[in-house]
Design an enzyme around this catalytic site. Sequence first.
Site, mmCIF file in Angstrom:
data_model
loop_
_atom_site.group_PDB
_atom_site.id
_atom_site.type_symbol
_atom_site.label_atom_id
_atom_site.label_comp_id
_atom_site.label_asym_id
_atom_site.label_seq_id
_atom_site.Cartn_x
_atom_site.Cartn_y
_atom_site.Cartn_z
ATOM 1 N N HIS A 140 0.845 -1.198 0.000
ATOM 2 C CA HIS A 140 0.000 0.000 0.000
ATOM 3 C C HIS A 140 0.878 1.245 0.000
ATOM 4 O O HIS A 140 1.841 1.321 0.735
ATOM 5 C CB HIS A 140 -0.907 0.022 1.238
ATOM 6 N N ASP B 30 -14.490 3.435 7.228
ATOM 7 C CA ASP B 30 -13.385 4.310 6.800
ATOM 8 C C ASP B 30 -13.836 5.177 5.629
ATOM 9 O O ASP B 30 -13.527 6.364 5.557
ATOM 10 C CB ASP B 30 -12.156 3.488 6.402
ATOM 11 N N ARG C 255 -13.548 13.608 6.687
ATOM 12 C CA ARG C 255 -12.227 14.214 6.970
ATOM 13 C C ARG C 255 -11.773 15.086 5.816
ATOM 14 O O ARG C 255 -11.173 16.147 6.007
ATOM 15 C CB ARG C 255 -11.186 13.106 7.218
ATOM 16 N N SER D 100 -7.004 4.532 9.020
ATOM 17 C CA SER D 100 -7.713 4.480 7.739
ATOM 18 C C SER D 100 -7.044 3.461 6.806
ATOM 19 O O SER D 100 -7.697 2.574 6.244
ATOM 20 C CB SER D 100 -7.701 5.884 7.114
ATOM 21 N N LYS E 298 -8.262 -0.904 6.016
ATOM 22 C CA LYS E 298 -8.505 -1.488 4.690
ATOM 23 C C LYS E 298 -7.570 -2.671 4.450
ATOM 24 O O LYS E 298 -7.951 -3.665 3.842
ATOM 25 C CB LYS E 298 -8.305 -0.421 3.610
HETATM 26 N N1 URA Z 1 -4.892 7.173 2.356
HETATM 27 C C1 URA Z 1 -5.898 6.577 3.044
HETATM 28 O O1 URA Z 1 -6.387 5.513 2.661
HETATM 29 N N2 URA Z 1 -6.357 7.180 4.158
HETATM 30 C C2 URA Z 1 -5.848 8.334 4.632
HETATM 31 O O2 URA Z 1 -6.287 8.797 5.669
HETATM 32 C C3 URA Z 1 -4.804 8.963 3.908
HETATM 33 C C4 URA Z 1 -4.347 8.353 2.763
#
Ligand code: URA
Length: 454
Positions: A102, A181, A188, A203, A207
Amino acid sequence: MYTDFKLYTVNCTLTKGVFIMRMYEIIEKKRDGFELSFEEIEFFIKGYCGGTIPDYQASALLMAIFLRGMNERETSDLTMIMAASGDMIDLSAISGIKVDKHSTGGVGDKTTLIVGPIVSACGIPVAKMSGRGLGHTGGTIDKLESIPGFRTAISIDEFISNIKKIGIAIAGQTGNLAPADKKIYALRDVTATVNNISLIASSIMSKKLASGADRIVLDVKTGSGAFMKTVEDSTALAQAMVRIGHQTGRKTLAVITDMDIPLGNAIGNSLEVIEAVETLKGKGPVDLEEVCIELASRMLQLGEQGTYEECKTKAGQTLKDGSALGKLEQMIDQQGGNIKVINDNTLFGQAAHSFDFTAVRSGYISHINTDSLGIASMVLGAGRETKESVIDYTAGIILNRKTGMRVERGDVIARLYTNRPERVSEALDILEQAFLIGNDEPAKRPLILGIVEN
Ligand code: URA
């Protein structure tokens, strides 16, 4: 961490022997710098996702968290509660160690399109759920969708069956992957509460945990094109995410990489796919290849394919012998895309207009405000200005010069591609402000700035 923490129970009101939680009191507690319990965080997430807590109260709590922070325990509780808010994907039907990757997001970041095929060509199954562009940063799913016919919306069954068959699948996150999220991120994004380490860490990791991989490599981007602008902040974010991985039994390693300069030369969806294909042919920009080999080697290392050095050699070999390119081709074919794009760029279509951005003076490019390049590319049509915007896959920017390079007055620094000629002067103005040209050659900055592991 709050050293003056004392037993704090005002959030619960005793009514006929039952403790009733009130959102008002949870907000008040965090506003005053106290630690929230698991139950309070769960009450917030469930209530907000279930529609019983309104946006204004959720926004107030997010701002209190932004200003007061969360400790390790609160951050990992928030992560677990958000991960469990939707589907938890089970990849156990796929044999072998599943390693996910990621990126925290950047400009020109097409690494997944290169790293995924390299790792798969080395025998590690790649089960990658990716996202769309966010703010000034691009998204892998938008890039893949620029390939004619390519399907990113595949079912979990098809996703797993493709990995079993060819060793790789990259798909869009299902609507029900960490939906909490998704809802909180959207809030946010419009309440100036994105850039907080606990909120970003929870966040991303919610995932990743829901996606089901056994081990995780994180590419934490640092610099003017990233959410984290300094190595110190990136390291703190990396440590928070690695800790969560460790607490949940997923071996996690973070690579801190430079995003002060765009990665590679292409920004924009099909332009980036073309550059990724060139890199898989061994003809890509050296910075992009270096970061991809580093990430792939770390994934192979976590997948127990040998020492770091051995994994690096294996990863490099897949570019030389064409096996990584072959994996990309197999994946495109399996997901319905036209494999002829690999040898014929014209199949992506071309923007109707191109414009040059030239140097106003001679000297060295001493700095690039990289996030501005992401914004300029969005103005040209490559990104979404609003949630409803439709992406133009052919739009974007090709850089001829980057930080550290010499330019003479009038040299072409970048070429802009668009179908919106009316927005070009706006994009050129953004670029004008984004590039600093000085007299002295700036010091070189390494691409790999650190490793954080548990
Ligand atoms: N990428 C994400 O998935 N979440 C965040 O809060 C910032 C970048």
